[in-house]
Write an enzyme that holds these catalytic residues in place. Structure first.
Site, short mmCIF file in Angstrom:
data_model
loop_
_atom_site.label_atom_id
_atom_site.label_comp_id
_atom_site.label_asym_id
_atom_site.label_seq_id
_atom_site.Cartn_x
_atom_site.Cartn_y
_atom_site.Cartn_z
N HIS A 185 0.84 -9.29 4.64
CA HIS A 185 -0.09 -8.44 4.68
C HIS A 185 -1.02 -8.46 3.35
O HIS A 185 -0.85 -7.58 2.48
CB HIS A 185 0.26 -7.02 4.94
N GLN B 138 0.87 -1.24 -0.02
CA GLN B 138 -0.12 -0.11 0.00
C GLN B 138 0.81 1.37 -0.02
O GLN B 138 0.29 2.33 -0.25
CB GLN B 138 -0.73 0.06 1.10
N ASN C 215 -1.74 -10.61 8.49
CA ASN C 215 -2.68 -9.49 8.60
C ASN C 215 -4.32 -10.12 8.06
O ASN C 215 -4.44 -10.38 7.14
CB ASN C 215 -2.52 -8.44 7.85
N GLU C 216 -5.21 -9.98 9.09
CA GLU C 216 -6.64 -10.18 8.64
C GLU C 216 -6.85 -11.44 7.88
O GLU C 216 -7.57 -11.53 6.71
CB GLU C 216 -7.32 -9.28 8.04
#
Length: 429
Positions: free
Chosen positions: A112, A18, A156-157
């Site tokens: 991620h 990101q 992550n998630e």
């Protein structure tokens, strides 16, 4: 007066894809560049943080924050299966050293969302041996960097797919309908781009198939064991996305079904971890007819989410009660163009967190999402979560008042939460 432990971690979070830019060997980059890609725009240069990480970390340190959560991109470290890049490993070593030189604690996420294109080509998390491949990557990275990092987040998630199945939406801005259309139209193009076969080549996120989900659970266990073998004193956990799921009369069954499918199994897997990462932004309320949407207000987030700071203390309390392990807030924030609203939201969330700590809930730290405005997956650059703004042409950084405000909270270890809300500007040097 708010009370936080003396060793409480105050920081902000980012993710490699990101912010770094040009993550060319990843599955997400590949999908960004097929025809009619399901993203508002490609990530491109993002924030150019691959080259400007020192400036970002300096701004964080200048503000008074003392921790930085970021990810190491697997697709940079292992661009082809079995081919590890020493140069990219050394890049991340320099990022970590930039933190430590400024007395900033690095908190490193190993996955991620994004994975190498070759991993997607061969079936992503659904392929045989997926967990072992992630363990191999983990051993390579942690074996080289463990002396510099005390905090590791494996995934992550990982529950993003389960959230999609149970609620119809993803935390990264896509609906079930959007993704179904993308699957039907785009996966053949995606397979061709990554050099795979339609029906085998697969995006790593969201993880939907039961055997793929089991592989992710196994990958977490294998990675945790590897880290503990290499660095027994390291803290290891994973970060789970959770809204504050609430029910009005008649909605209890749906709320419990969501928790049973998308939250509780992932929390249960953390009971052997050193902490559970909690990532929360808002609430979802269910009634007898399903989801009850909050009316739009001036504070409604750019994501469409309700402005609801109590989501943080509510979910932190639930996570600790379910797992029995300490909590690290790995993401919390608000997508808004109104920085004063960002400060109000964060202040209310932290005051609620302070009450939990006073009641005995072990909370290890707070990582604000995000350090800098970035590329927010399906939404592109429109969702401004950052404490820092940047110019997309020059990449010049501008600290928002919220960065200075949160830095002062960190320096006073929460005492300044009782101050009148007068934003402070962060240092720019």
């Amino acid at each position: 007066m708010p009370t936080f432990p003396d060793n409480f971690l105050w920081g902000a979070a980012t993710a490699g894809h990101q912010i770094e830019g040009n993550n060319l060997n990843s599955d997400i980059w590949a999908m960004e560049h097929v025809s009619n890609a399901p993203f508002a725009e490609p990530s491109g240069d993002a924030c150019d943080s691959y080259h400007r990480y020192e400036e970002d970390i300096q701004l964080l340190a200048n503000s008074g924050l003392d921790s930085y959560r970021f990810s190491i991109e697997w697709s940079r470290i292992e661009p082809e299966r079995g081919q590890f890049s020493r140069a990219e490993l050394e890049h991340y070593r320099r990022v970590i050293l930039a933190c430590r030189q400024r007395e900033v604690t690095p908190i490193v996420t190993l996955n991620h969302f994004t994975v190498p294109a070759w991993f997607s080509r061969d079936g992503a998390w659904g392929q045989e041996g997926a967990a072992e491949l992630f363990e191999r990557f983990t051993r390579y990275v942690v074996g080289e960097l463990h002396a510099l990092v005390d905090w590791w987040i494996t995934f992550n998630e990982p529950n993003a797919g389960a959230l999609l199945l149970s609620t119809g939406a993803l935390p990264l801005g896509a609906s079930a309908d959007d993704l179904a259309a993308a699957q039907a139209v785009l996966m053949e193009q995606f397979a061709a781009r990554v050099g795979g076969v339609p029906g085998v080549a697969s995006m790593a996120i969201p993880v939907l198939a039961p055997h793929a989900v089991e592989n992710v659970f196994a990958a977490h266990r294998f990675a945790r064991a590897a880290i503990k073998e290499i660095a027994p004193a390291a803290k290891v956990g994973w970060s789970i996305a959770v809204h504050d799921f609430q029910a009005e009369s008649g909605g209890e069954a749906q709320r419990e079904a969501i928790l049973a499918q998308a939250i509780h199994p992932f929390w249960a897997a953390a009971r052997e971890d050193d902490f559970i990462g909690v990532q929360t932004y808002t609430r979802e309320v269910y009634g007898p007819e399903g989801r009850i949407y909050a009316p739009e207000t001036p504070d409604t987030m750019l994501t469409g989410w309700e402005f609801y700071p109590p989501a943080l203390p509510h979910t932190v309390a639930q996570a600790h009660a379910y797992t029995g392990v300490p909590v690290l807030v790995t993401e919390n924030g608000v997508a808004t163009s109104d920085d004063e609203a960002r400060i109000r939201y964060t202040r209310e969330a932290l005051l609620g967190l302070a009450e939990l700590i006073a009641d005995g809930v072990p909370v290890l730290g707070y990582m604000h999402w995000s350090l800098i405005d970035n590329w927010e997956w399906h939404s592109g650059f429109a969702m401004t979560f950052g404490l820092i703004a940047f110019d997309a042409r020059t990449f010049e950084r501008t600290a928002k008042p919220s960065l200075g405000w949160l830095g002062r909270v960190a320096v006073t270890n929460g005492d300044s939460l009782d101050d009148e809300l007068v934003p402070a500007f962060a240092g720019q040097d």
